[in-house]
Enzyme design. Structure first.
Site, mmCIF file in Angstrom:
data_model
loop_
_atom_site.group_PDB
_atom_site.id
_atom_site.type_symbol
_atom_site.label_atom_id
_atom_site.label_comp_id
_atom_site.label_asym_id
_atom_site.label_seq_id
_atom_site.Cartn_x
_atom_site.Cartn_y
_atom_site.Cartn_z
ATOM 1 N N LYS A 34 0.834 -1.209 0.000
ATOM 2 C CA LYS A 34 0.000 0.000 0.000
ATOM 3 C C LYS A 34 0.867 1.258 0.000
ATOM 4 O O LYS A 34 0.644 2.191 0.748
ATOM 5 C CB LYS A 34 -0.942 -0.010 1.194
ATOM 6 C CG LYS A 34 -1.888 -1.207 1.185
ATOM 7 C CD LYS A 34 -2.899 -1.132 2.286
ATOM 8 C CE LYS A 34 -3.807 -2.336 2.337
ATOM 9 N NZ LYS A 34 -4.489 -2.650 1.119
ATOM 10 N N CYS A 35 1.832 1.277 -0.887
ATOM 11 C CA CYS A 35 2.829 2.347 -0.939
ATOM 12 C C CYS A 35 2.808 2.972 -2.330
ATOM 13 O O CYS A 35 2.438 2.322 -3.309
ATOM 14 C CB CYS A 35 4.206 1.729 -0.658
ATOM 15 S SG CYS A 35 5.611 2.837 -0.850
ATOM 16 N N GLY A 36 3.215 4.204 -2.423
ATOM 17 C CA GLY A 36 3.327 4.840 -3.721
ATOM 18 C C GLY A 36 4.315 4.141 -4.640
ATOM 19 O O GLY A 36 4.224 4.248 -5.861
ATOM 20 N N THR A 38 4.621 0.830 -4.697
ATOM 21 C CA THR A 38 4.133 -0.539 -4.904
ATOM 22 C C THR A 38 4.143 -0.964 -6.377
ATOM 23 O O THR A 38 4.452 -2.126 -6.668
ATOM 24 C CB THR A 38 2.737 -0.724 -4.277
ATOM 25 O OG1 THR A 38 2.849 -0.499 -2.865
ATOM 26 C CG2 THR A 38 2.181 -2.116 -4.506
#
Length: 164
Positions: A34-36, A38
């Protein structure tokens, strides 16, 4: 840097060591769902498909230390990675990469400086550590994407000579 005896646990709970993946070039990445960053999973999988038969192994280590961007269980993580990005490279149990309870692999890898000469803590998800067969480690921060020329060049140079 000798990493071979460091114990690892796969995302399926199997016990192994780093040495079981050594022998070629190994790219260690702390990952999160859930990361930019990802979407880098897709680029990592492409690298694995392109260079895996030539001696590159990619090892993904989920980490929830950065804004809780990897909150899921091992099954959640594995399902997300395989269904969303088609990940086939090895994934491992969720680890801490910084601090008192950091995984022994990251304790050693974080002593290596990046291109600017800065060693120390992992700064964010998707930091990359390329370990050559001779144990030499090259560190790339999160913004270095899997298709970045400097990473590709380093991988090419780290591949076993017969596989270049």
């Amino acid at each position: 840097m000798d990493l071979n005896n460091i114990p690892l646990t796969t995302i399926d709970g199997e016990k192994t060591t780093f040495g079981d993946y050594a022998g070629g070039a190994v790219l260690v990445v702390n990952v999160a769902s859930k990361c930019g960053f990802t979407p880098q999973y897709a680029g990592l999988e492409k690298l694995y498909e392109q260079y895996g038969k030539r001696g590159l192994t990619i090892l993904g280590f989920p980490c929830n230390q950065f804004l809780s961007q990897e909150p899921g269980t091992a099954n959640d993580i594995k399902e997300f990675c395989t269904t969303t990005f088609g990940v086939t490279f090895p994934l491992f149990d969720k680890v801490k990469v910084n601090g008192k309870n950091s995984h022994p692999l990251f304790e050693k890898l974080t002593t290596v400086p990046d291109a600017r000469g800065a060693a120390g803590k992992v700064q964010w998800n998707f930091e990359k550590f390329l370990i050559a067969p001779d144990g030499e480690v090259t560190r790339f921060r999160s913004k270095v994407t899997p298709d970045a020329p400097e990473l590709i060049e380093a991988i090419e140079n780290a591949l076993p000579s017969a596989q270049r």
